[in-house]
Design a protein around this motif. Structure first.
Motif, short mmCIF file in Angstrom:
data_model
loop_
_atom_site.label_atom_id
_atom_site.label_comp_id
_atom_site.label_asym_id
_atom_site.label_seq_id
_atom_site.Cartn_x
_atom_site.Cartn_y
_atom_site.Cartn_z
N GLY A 246 0.82 -1.21 0.00
CA GLY A 246 0.00 0.00 0.00
C GLY A 246 0.85 1.26 0.00
O GLY A 246 0.50 2.26 -0.64
N GLN A 247 1.97 1.21 0.72
CA GLN A 247 2.88 2.36 0.74
C GLN A 247 3.43 2.66 -0.64
O GLN A 247 3.75 3.81 -0.96
N PHE A 248 3.58 1.62 -1.46
CA PHE A 248 4.18 1.80 -2.78
C PHE A 248 3.20 1.47 -3.90
O PHE A 248 3.56 0.92 -4.93
N ALA A 249 1.94 1.84 -3.65
CA ALA A 249 0.94 1.71 -4.70
C ALA A 249 1.27 2.68 -5.84
O ALA A 249 1.77 3.78 -5.60
N PRO A 250 1.04 2.28 -7.07
CA PRO A 250 1.35 3.16 -8.21
C PRO A 250 0.57 4.47 -8.13
O PRO A 250 -0.53 4.51 -7.55
N PRO A 251 1.11 5.54 -8.71
CA PRO A 251 2.40 5.58 -9.42
C PRO A 251 3.57 5.62 -8.44
O PRO A 251 3.50 6.27 -7.40
N LEU A 252 4.65 4.91 -8.79
CA LEU A 252 5.81 4.86 -7.93
C LEU A 252 6.60 6.17 -8.02
O LEU A 252 6.54 6.88 -9.02
N PRO A 253 7.34 6.50 -6.96
CA PRO A 253 8.11 7.74 -6.97
C PRO A 253 9.20 7.72 -8.03
O PRO A 253 9.71 6.64 -8.38
N PRO A 254 9.57 8.88 -8.57
CA PRO A 254 10.63 8.92 -9.59
C PRO A 254 12.00 8.68 -8.97
O PRO A 254 12.16 8.74 -7.74
N THR A 255 12.97 8.41 -9.82
CA THR A 255 14.34 8.29 -9.32
C THR A 255 14.84 9.65 -8.88
O THR A 255 14.33 10.70 -9.31
N LEU A 256 15.83 9.65 -8.00
CA LEU A 256 16.38 10.91 -7.49
C LEU A 256 17.30 11.54 -8.54
O LEU A 256 18.36 11.00 -8.85
N GLY A 257 16.91 12.66 -9.06
CA GLY A 257 17.73 13.34 -10.05
C GLY A 257 18.66 14.35 -9.40
O GLY A 257 18.55 15.56 -9.63
N LEU A 258 19.58 13.85 -8.59
CA LEU A 258 20.50 14.75 -7.89
C LEU A 258 21.43 15.44 -8.89
O LEU A 258 21.91 14.81 -9.84
N PRO A 259 21.70 16.72 -8.69
CA PRO A 259 22.62 17.42 -9.60
C PRO A 259 24.04 16.89 -9.45
O PRO A 259 24.49 16.58 -8.34
N THR A 260 24.75 16.75 -10.55
CA THR A 260 26.13 16.25 -10.53
C THR A 260 27.02 17.16 -11.37
O THR A 260 26.53 17.93 -12.21
N ASP A 261 28.31 17.09 -11.12
CA ASP A 261 29.25 17.90 -11.89
C ASP A 261 29.90 17.11 -13.01
O ASP A 261 30.84 17.58 -13.65
N ARG A 262 29.37 15.90 -13.25
CA ARG A 262 29.88 15.06 -14.34
C ARG A 262 28.79 14.07 -14.72
O ARG A 262 27.86 13.83 -13.93
N PRO A 263 28.87 13.48 -15.89
CA PRO A 263 27.83 12.51 -16.29
C PRO A 263 27.78 11.32 -15.33
O PRO A 263 28.82 10.83 -14.87
N ARG A 264 26.56 10.87 -15.02
CA ARG A 264 26.39 9.72 -14.15
C ARG A 264 26.83 8.46 -14.88
O ARG A 264 26.57 8.28 -16.07
N SER A 265 27.50 7.55 -14.15
CA SER A 265 27.97 6.31 -14.74
C SER A 265 26.78 5.47 -15.19
O SER A 265 25.75 5.40 -14.52
N ALA A 266 26.94 4.83 -16.34
CA ALA A 266 25.87 3.98 -16.88
C ALA A 266 25.77 2.65 -16.15
O ALA A 266 24.78 1.93 -16.30
N VAL A 267 26.79 2.29 -15.39
CA VAL A 267 26.78 1.04 -14.62
C VAL A 267 27.08 1.37 -13.17
O VAL A 267 27.71 2.38 -12.85
N GLN A 268 26.63 0.49 -12.30
CA GLN A 268 26.86 0.71 -10.88
C GLN A 268 28.31 0.44 -10.53
O GLN A 268 28.89 -0.56 -10.94
N THR A 269 28.92 1.35 -9.78
CA THR A 269 30.27 1.16 -9.30
C THR A 269 30.24 1.15 -7.77
O THR A 269 29.20 1.42 -7.15
N TYR A 270 31.36 0.82 -7.18
CA TYR A 270 31.43 0.75 -5.73
C TYR A 270 32.41 1.77 -5.16
O TYR A 270 32.92 1.63 -4.06
N VAL A 271 32.67 2.81 -5.95
CA VAL A 271 33.57 3.87 -5.52
C VAL A 271 32.76 4.92 -4.79
O VAL A 271 31.73 5.39 -5.29
#
Length: 425
Positions: A246-271
């Motif tokens: 019920g807490q996550f009934a559609p529509p689901l929340p959007p992804t966090l579009g945090l501002p960055t100073d460089r392009p976001r990596s297309a793959v997950q890293t652990y750095v």
């Protein structure tokens, strides 16, 4: 993943035996159910056989991510550097660590290659080699110690063969040592680290003084894992699932579009990196007074502030922030070492011209509901939501907030002790 929090990630003192968690306390199944098909043995008992148990839902998540590649495995190393000043006995410290390992099943665990089960060895030896840096020049010693601690924190574990705990002792001077402890997160968490450190000091004091140790019996991680498996069915589990879906009934929340100073990596890293900021006493006390005036805890106020910051940075009104919940509290297993964390995904909305006090009140109600249903595993929720995978992003929760009790410099028997987390990424 964005993590907001205050103070080192170490566990608080366990509450008194009669104190209950905010949520409904989980109970263990009867002994005949707990022991069915499981060979339980006393630690180190002569001729004892290994015990097997299922993985908890949280452990399944970590196992899956940690076995994808070596970098993923290293990301789940949990390390702390214990600075000890005074006349240290290496032998007493090594013996004390061995006694802690003998008490707690999770510290003797290994995992089957396919992640179907975990096996608890009746005994595991954990060596404590000494790395002597006293011959280094003063200008080089600290840098070399930092380099070695970083390497120790990033050294990969073998979940199938273990052990999943490592210890090293760095000698910086005759009266200054650094005891480095690194554990795989699949067998430990912040609450567990607090138990391990307290018991380590108790055993060390006993070794040095010759007095007996009086500790409460440890809680069994095998029984905790079996109990969690048993709780996945029944009316309470069904009610908890209805709540979270019920807490996550559609529509689901959007992804966090945090501002960055460089392009976001297309793959997950652990750095990753850490940023430290100290709040002065005046601000801390003002926050405490504000929280009390609004009928909230300091945690609630800081969490609300963190969410408002994310709203300011992203422009989003519907925001999810995860907060870890200690399974030891929910199960009333206050002396339990192991990975018992369950992530609570807190979804809240900042609506229209809400005041901060109004938003804090709404968040307080969300937190209350989350803690009432905290035993529902986050991993199960992800499976039920069946979210599409987005490369380079964590599903559902992309920001985590926590408030932990820090441990100031204190005594370790006749030694001065200071704890410093080791960053592994």
């Amino acid at each position: 993943m964005v993590r907001g929090g205050f103070l080192p990630c170490l566990a608080p003192e366990p509450p008194n035996g009669g104190e209950r968690a905010a949520a409904g306390a989980a109970t263990l199944p009867p002994p005949e159910v707990r022991r069915a098909g499981v060979a339980l043995a006393s630690p180190g008992a002569s001729g004892a056989t290994a015990a097997r148990a299922p993985l908890t839902e949280g452990q399944k998540q970590i196992w899956a991510l940690a076995t994808l590649d070596e970098e993923g495995g290293r990301a789940y190393n949990q390390s702390v550097a214990i600075h000890l000043r005074g006349p240290l006995s290496h032998e007493a410290l090594a013996a004390s660590l061995q006694k802690v390992v003998a008490r707690h099943e999770a510290l003797r665990a290994t995992f089957s290659p396919d992640g179907d089960y975990q096996e608890i060895a009746p005994a595991v030896e954990i060596p404590v080699p000494v790395l002597d840096l006293t011959r280094q020049r003063d200008s080089e010693r600290e840098a070399e110690a930092a380099r070695l601690l970083g390497e120790l924190g990033r050294e990969a574990f073998d979940c199938a063969h273990g052990p999943l705990l490592r210890a090293r002792l760095l000698r910086l001077a005759s009266d200054h040592h650094v005891f480095a402890l690194t554990m795989h997160h699949i067998v430990s968490d912040g609450w567990s680290m607090g138990i391990i450190l307290r018991e380590l000091e108790e055993f060390y004091a006993a070794e040095r003084s010759g007095r007996p140790v009086s500790l409460r019996p440890p809680d069994s991680f095998v029984e905790y894992a079996l109990s969690e498996a048993a709780r996945r069915s029944g009316p309470e589990a069904e009610e908890a699932e209805r709540y979270w879906l019920g807490q996550f009934a559609p529509p689901l929340p959007p992804t966090l579009g945090l501002p960055t100073d460089r392009p976001r990596s297309a793959v997950q890293t652990y750095v990753g990196a850490q940023q430290h900021m100290a709040l002065d006493d005046e601000l801390y006390l003002a926050l405490k007074r504000l929280s009390a005036s609004l009928g909230c805890t300091l945690f609630m106020t800081l969490l609300a502030g963190f969410k408002v910051l994310l709203h300011h940075l992203t422009g989003e009104q519907d925001i999810v922030v995860g907060t870890p919940s200690a399974g030891q509290l929910a199960a009333e297993s206050f002396n339990l070492v192991g990975y018992c964390v369950n992530l609570l995904p807190l979804r809240s909305r900042i609506m229209g011209q809400m005041t901060f006090a109004e938003y804090l009140g709404s968040l307080k109600r969300i937190l209350s509901g989350a803690y009432d249903h905290q035993s529902y595993p986050y991993g199960v929720l992800l499976k039920r939501l069946n979210l599409p995978r987005v490369p380079g992003r964590s599903p559902l929760v992309e920001a985590i907030f926590n408030l932990d009790h820090g441990l100031p410099p204190q005594k370790f028997f006749d030694l001065e002790m200071e704890l410093r987390p080791i960053h592994n990424g």
